[in-house]
Design a protein around this motif. Structure first.
Motif, PDB file in Angstrom:
ATOM      1  N   ARG A 139     -41.624  92.989  37.185  1.00 42.08           N
ATOM      2  CA  ARG A 139     -40.977  91.692  37.402  1.00 42.08           C
ATOM      3  C   ARG A 139     -39.755  91.595  36.523  1.00 42.08           C
ATOM      4  O   ARG A 139     -39.775  92.014  35.363  1.00 42.08           O
ATOM      5  CB  ARG A 139     -41.942  90.544  37.093  1.00 42.08           C
ATOM      6  CG  ARG A 139     -43.084  90.480  38.076  1.00 42.08           C
ATOM      7  CD  ARG A 139     -43.710  89.123  38.088  1.00 42.08           C
ATOM      8  NE  ARG A 139     -42.965  88.227  38.944  1.00 42.08           N
ATOM      9  CZ  ARG A 139     -43.532  87.268  39.672  1.00 42.08           C
ATOM     10  NH1 ARG A 139     -44.819  87.073  39.631  1.00 42.08           N
ATOM     11  NH2 ARG A 139     -42.797  86.491  40.434  1.00 42.08           N
ATOM     12  N   TRP A 173     -40.521  95.664  47.887  1.00 42.52           N
ATOM     13  CA  TRP A 173     -39.940  94.379  47.473  1.00 42.52           C
ATOM     14  C   TRP A 173     -40.979  93.299  47.735  1.00 42.52           C
ATOM     15  O   TRP A 173     -41.377  93.075  48.867  1.00 42.52           O
ATOM     16  CB  TRP A 173     -38.690  94.124  48.301  1.00 42.52           C
ATOM     17  CG  TRP A 173     -37.847  92.958  47.885  1.00 42.52           C
ATOM     18  CD1 TRP A 173     -36.755  92.994  47.083  1.00 42.52           C
ATOM     19  CD2 TRP A 173     -37.972  91.593  48.304  1.00 42.52           C
ATOM     20  NE1 TRP A 173     -36.215  91.741  46.961  1.00 42.52           N
ATOM     21  CE2 TRP A 173     -36.934  90.863  47.683  1.00 42.52           C
ATOM     22  CE3 TRP A 173     -38.879  90.909  49.122  1.00 42.52           C
ATOM     23  CZ2 TRP A 173     -36.766  89.489  47.874  1.00 42.52           C
ATOM     24  CZ3 TRP A 173     -38.721  89.540  49.300  1.00 42.52           C
ATOM     25  CH2 TRP A 173     -37.669  88.854  48.672  1.00 42.52           C
ATOM     26  N   MET A 174     -41.456  92.651  46.662  1.00 43.15           N
ATOM     27  CA  MET A 174     -42.541  91.682  46.811  1.00 43.15           C
ATOM     28  C   MET A 174     -42.053  90.242  46.782  1.00 43.15           C
ATOM     29  O   MET A 174     -42.652  89.362  47.391  1.00 43.15           O
ATOM     30  CB  MET A 174     -43.583  91.867  45.698  1.00 43.15           C
ATOM     31  CG  MET A 174     -44.179  93.251  45.651  1.00 43.15           C
ATOM     32  SD  MET A 174     -45.118  93.666  47.121  1.00 43.15           S
ATOM     33  CE  MET A 174     -46.713  92.962  46.732  1.00 43.15           C
ATOM     34  N   SER A 175     -41.005  89.980  46.045  1.00 43.44           N
ATOM     35  CA  SER A 175     -40.408  88.646  45.965  1.00 43.44           C
ATOM     36  C   SER A 175     -39.059  88.832  45.282  1.00 43.44           C
ATOM     37  O   SER A 175     -38.749  89.934  44.832  1.00 43.44           O
ATOM     38  CB  SER A 175     -41.328  87.682  45.199  1.00 43.44           C
ATOM     39  OG  SER A 175     -41.108  87.765  43.815  1.00 43.44           O
ATOM     40  N   PRO A 176     -38.235  87.776  45.209  1.00 42.95           N
ATOM     41  CA  PRO A 176     -36.890  87.959  44.641  1.00 42.95           C
ATOM     42  C   PRO A 176     -36.892  88.474  43.202  1.00 42.95           C
ATOM     43  O   PRO A 176     -35.856  88.895  42.705  1.00 42.95           O
ATOM     44  CB  PRO A 176     -36.287  86.547  44.708  1.00 42.95           C
ATOM     45  CG  PRO A 176     -37.028  85.874  45.797  1.00 42.95           C
ATOM     46  CD  PRO A 176     -38.421  86.421  45.750  1.00 42.95           C
ATOM     47  N   ASP A 177     -38.045  88.431  42.526  1.00 43.82           N
ATOM     48  CA  ASP A 177     -38.083  88.930  41.155  1.00 43.82           C
ATOM     49  C   ASP A 177     -39.257  89.869  40.919  1.00 43.82           C
ATOM     50  O   ASP A 177     -39.736  90.000  39.810  1.00 43.82           O
ATOM     51  CB  ASP A 177     -38.135  87.751  40.169  1.00 43.82           C
ATOM     52  CG  ASP A 177     -39.321  86.840  40.431  1.00 43.82           C
ATOM     53  OD1 ASP A 177     -40.091  87.137  41.355  1.00 43.82           O
ATOM     54  OD2 ASP A 177     -39.478  85.844  39.714  1.00 43.82           O
ATOM     55  N   ALA A 215     -48.855  86.380  60.618  1.00 43.39           N
ATOM     56  CA  ALA A 215     -47.520  87.002  60.607  1.00 43.39           C
ATOM     57  C   ALA A 215     -47.183  87.538  61.993  1.00 43.39           C
ATOM     58  O   ALA A 215     -48.063  87.938  62.749  1.00 43.39           O
ATOM     59  CB  ALA A 215     -47.488  88.128  59.585  1.00 43.39           C
ATOM     60  N   ARG A 270     -40.920  97.310  56.910  1.00 46.06           N
ATOM     61  CA  ARG A 270     -40.890  95.937  56.433  1.00 46.06           C
ATOM     62  C   ARG A 270     -42.149  95.668  55.626  1.00 46.06           C
ATOM     63  O   ARG A 270     -43.243  96.049  56.029  1.00 46.06           O
ATOM     64  CB  ARG A 270     -40.833  94.984  57.628  1.00 46.06           C
ATOM     65  CG  ARG A 270     -40.819  93.522  57.251  1.00 46.06           C
ATOM     66  CD  ARG A 270     -39.834  92.745  58.121  1.00 46.06           C
ATOM     67  NE  ARG A 270     -39.907  91.316  57.867  1.00 46.06           N
ATOM     68  CZ  ARG A 270     -39.448  90.744  56.772  1.00 46.06           C
ATOM     69  NH1 ARG A 270     -38.896  91.462  55.821  1.00 46.06           N
ATOM     70  NH2 ARG A 270     -39.546  89.442  56.599  1.00 46.06           N
ATOM     71  N   ARG A 305     -44.566  92.956  54.528  1.00 43.13           N
ATOM     72  CA  ARG A 305     -44.894  91.573  54.873  1.00 43.13           C
ATOM     73  C   ARG A 305     -46.076  91.141  54.027  1.00 43.13           C
ATOM     74  O   ARG A 305     -47.192  91.626  54.200  1.00 43.13           O
ATOM     75  CB  ARG A 305     -45.231  91.474  56.363  1.00 43.13           C
ATOM     76  CG  ARG A 305     -45.557  90.060  56.840  1.00 43.13           C
ATOM     77  CD  ARG A 305     -44.369  89.134  56.703  1.00 43.13           C
ATOM     78  NE  ARG A 305     -44.482  87.994  57.610  1.00 43.13           N
ATOM     79  CZ  ARG A 305     -45.069  86.835  57.317  1.00 43.13           C
ATOM     80  NH1 ARG A 305     -45.624  86.678  56.120  1.00 43.13           N
ATOM     81  NH2 ARG A 305     -45.101  85.859  58.198  1.00 43.13           N
ATOM     82  N   ARG A 306     -45.814  90.212  53.106  1.00 46.29           N
ATOM     83  CA  ARG A 306     -46.923  89.624  52.343  1.00 46.29           C
ATOM     84  C   ARG A 306     -47.437  88.449  53.138  1.00 46.29           C
ATOM     85  O   ARG A 306     -46.665  87.580  53.538  1.00 46.29           O
ATOM     86  CB  ARG A 306     -46.443  89.174  50.970  1.00 46.29           C
ATOM     87  CG  ARG A 306     -45.999  90.325  50.116  1.00 46.29           C
ATOM     88  CD  ARG A 306     -45.559  89.834  48.770  1.00 46.29           C
ATOM     89  NE  ARG A 306     -46.686  89.388  47.951  1.00 46.29           N
ATOM     90  CZ  ARG A 306     -46.535  88.879  46.736  1.00 46.29           C
ATOM     91  NH1 ARG A 306     -45.347  88.723  46.231  1.00 46.29           N
ATOM     92  NH2 ARG A 306     -47.588  88.506  46.039  1.00 46.29           N
ATOM     93  N   THR A 307     -48.723  88.431  53.364  1.00 44.81           N
ATOM     94  CA  THR A 307     -49.293  87.382  54.198  1.00 44.81           C
ATOM     95  C   THR A 307     -50.764  87.252  53.844  1.00 44.81           C
ATOM     96  O   THR A 307     -51.168  87.595  52.743  1.00 44.81           O
ATOM     97  CB  THR A 307     -49.074  87.720  55.689  1.00 44.81           C
ATOM     98  OG1 THR A 307     -49.643  86.703  56.485  1.00 44.81           O
ATOM     99  CG2 THR A 307     -49.685  89.055  56.070  1.00 44.81           C
ATOM    100  N   ARG A 308     -51.539  86.758  54.796  1.00 43.50           N
ATOM    101  CA  ARG A 308     -52.970  86.710  54.542  1.00 43.50           C
ATOM    102  C   ARG A 308     -53.690  87.414  55.674  1.00 43.50           C
ATOM    103  O   ARG A 308     -53.200  87.455  56.805  1.00 43.50           O
ATOM    104  CB  ARG A 308     -53.461  85.263  54.408  1.00 43.50           C
ATOM    105  CG  ARG A 308     -53.293  84.467  55.672  1.00 43.50           C
ATOM    106  CD  ARG A 308     -53.782  83.039  55.529  1.00 43.50           C
ATOM    107  NE  ARG A 308     -53.490  82.325  56.772  1.00 43.50           N
ATOM    108  CZ  ARG A 308     -54.321  82.306  57.812  1.00 43.50           C
ATOM    109  NH1 ARG A 308     -55.474  82.923  57.752  1.00 43.50           N
ATOM    110  NH2 ARG A 308     -53.984  81.667  58.908  1.00 43.50           N
ATOM    111  N   VAL A 317     -57.810  85.868  52.793  1.00 48.09           N
ATOM    112  CA  VAL A 317     -57.342  86.431  51.525  1.00 48.09           C
ATOM    113  C   VAL A 317     -55.925  86.991  51.648  1.00 48.09           C
ATOM    114  O   VAL A 317     -55.478  87.366  52.726  1.00 48.09           O
ATOM    115  CB  VAL A 317     -58.299  87.543  51.010  1.00 48.09           C
ATOM    116  CG1 VAL A 317     -59.662  86.971  50.722  1.00 48.09           C
ATOM    117  CG2 VAL A 317     -58.374  88.694  51.996  1.00 48.09           C
ATOM    118  N   ALA A 318     -55.246  87.046  50.508  1.00 37.93           N
ATOM    119  CA  ALA A 318     -53.869  87.550  50.480  1.00 37.93           C
ATOM    120  C   ALA A 318     -53.853  89.062  50.696  1.00 37.93           C
ATOM    121  O   ALA A 318     -54.753  89.776  50.256  1.00 37.93           O
ATOM    122  CB  ALA A 318     -53.233  87.204  49.139  1.00 37.93           C
TER     123      ALA A 318
END
Lengths: 190, 109
Positions: A33, A69-73, A129, A140, A142-145, A149-150
């Motif tokens: 992070r 890439w999981m999130s902008p940070d 998704a 791609r 894609r973080r989702t559920r 669960v995540a």
């Protein structure tokens, strides 16, 4: 003190249905992070991941190494399981003084692979998704559920999907995927 | 079913991938404020039939908080924007004005 060998959550469980569900062997995973544009963060990621920095929302894969890439940070870096200790030391050296953090999350995760022509249909039964070719092209992240669960999902081809979830919910996710992949339950939408 | 596009990661996320965070653009009444203002901050919320501004968290994704402007009557989504702001961006206000001329919501409109 005897060394306790690490094992995966489900001991490599497999299920054969309309797609093949397989729990993957132990995989080194490091969460990084920080400010992703900063040179030390990029260098630390590329040095261990061994692939180019992914675009936003994507994953760069080469063999058992990858940068997602999981999130902008946040990045998730994949490397060999027994290399993580060395990798972290090297990353901390690269990151020295910058506002960033690298943590070994290998033992907090479980990984599954789906193999077969119906992978998009099987996943679409479990996630909100968009699993169409346009919505989730190979590469791609894609973080989702998945049901309750995540999970993070990515495709490395039209017949191969990968899933990362928390290790504590590995039996649940394996059950979900196996149920969604039961013979005779093909949807044929995608 | 509501689909909101997260302004941070660009994912078109389903309502069930998000956590609702209530009304947007609240002003926290600091110590020293009078009781009526503090009560309003704590309890008094808009409940409009029409244009509404909300906070959402992309909890099954990047984990960031963001704002959404939408219509509670038609479920039209006017847009989403980052949370680091105390007022909706002009582009979104213009879009709302196009769909619902004469709208107002608290101080905006």
């Amino acid at each position: 003190m005897s060394e306790i060998a690490s094992v995966t959550a489900l001991n490599g469980a497999r299920y054969d249905g309309i797609v093949e569900v397989a729990e993957m062997p132990l995989q080194g995973m490091i969460t990084l992070r920080g400010k992703l544009g900063a040179a030390p963060v990029k260098n630390a990621a590329i040095g261990i991941g061994g692939v180019d920095m992914p675009d936003d929302g994507m994953i760069s894969v080469q063999g058992d190494r990858a940068i997602a890439w999981m999130s902008p940070d946040e990045l998730l870096i994949f490397c060999a399981y027994d290399e993580v200790g060395v990798a972290l030391t090297a990353m901390e050296r690269t990151l020295d003084g910058s506002f960033a953090m690298a943590v070994d999350v290998s033992d907090a995760r479980a990984m599954f692979r789906l193999e077969g022509a119906a992978v998009r249909d099987v996943l679409a039964k479990l996630t909100p998704a968009d699993m169409s070719v346009q919505g989730c092209p190979p590469g791609r992240m894609r973080r989702t559920r998945l049901a309750q669960v995540a999970a993070a999902i990515w495709l490395t081809g039209e017949t191969t999907a990968h899933i990362v979830c928390f290790r504590s919910v590995a039996p649940y996710v394996f059950g979900l995927l196996s149920t969604a992949a039961q013979p005779g339950s093909d949807v044929g939408y995608y | 079913m509501l689909i909101l596009t997260c302004p941070y990661c660009g994912v078109a996320a389903d309502e069930t991938e998000l956590t609702p965070g209530g009304e947007a653009h609240l002003t926290r009444e600091a110590p020293g404020s009078d009781d009526a203002a503090f009560e309003a901050y704590l309890f008094q919320r808009e409940n409009p039939k029409g244009v509404h501004f909300e906070r959402w968290r992309h909890s099954y994704g990047c984990g960031k908080w963001f704002h959404a402007a939408r219509c509670t009557q038609t479920l039209q989504v006017y847009g989403t924007y980052p949370a680091q702001t105390s007022a909706p961006p002009q582009a979104i206000c213009d879009k709302i004005s196009g769909a619902r001329p004469g709208w107002s919501w608290r101080l905006f409109g």
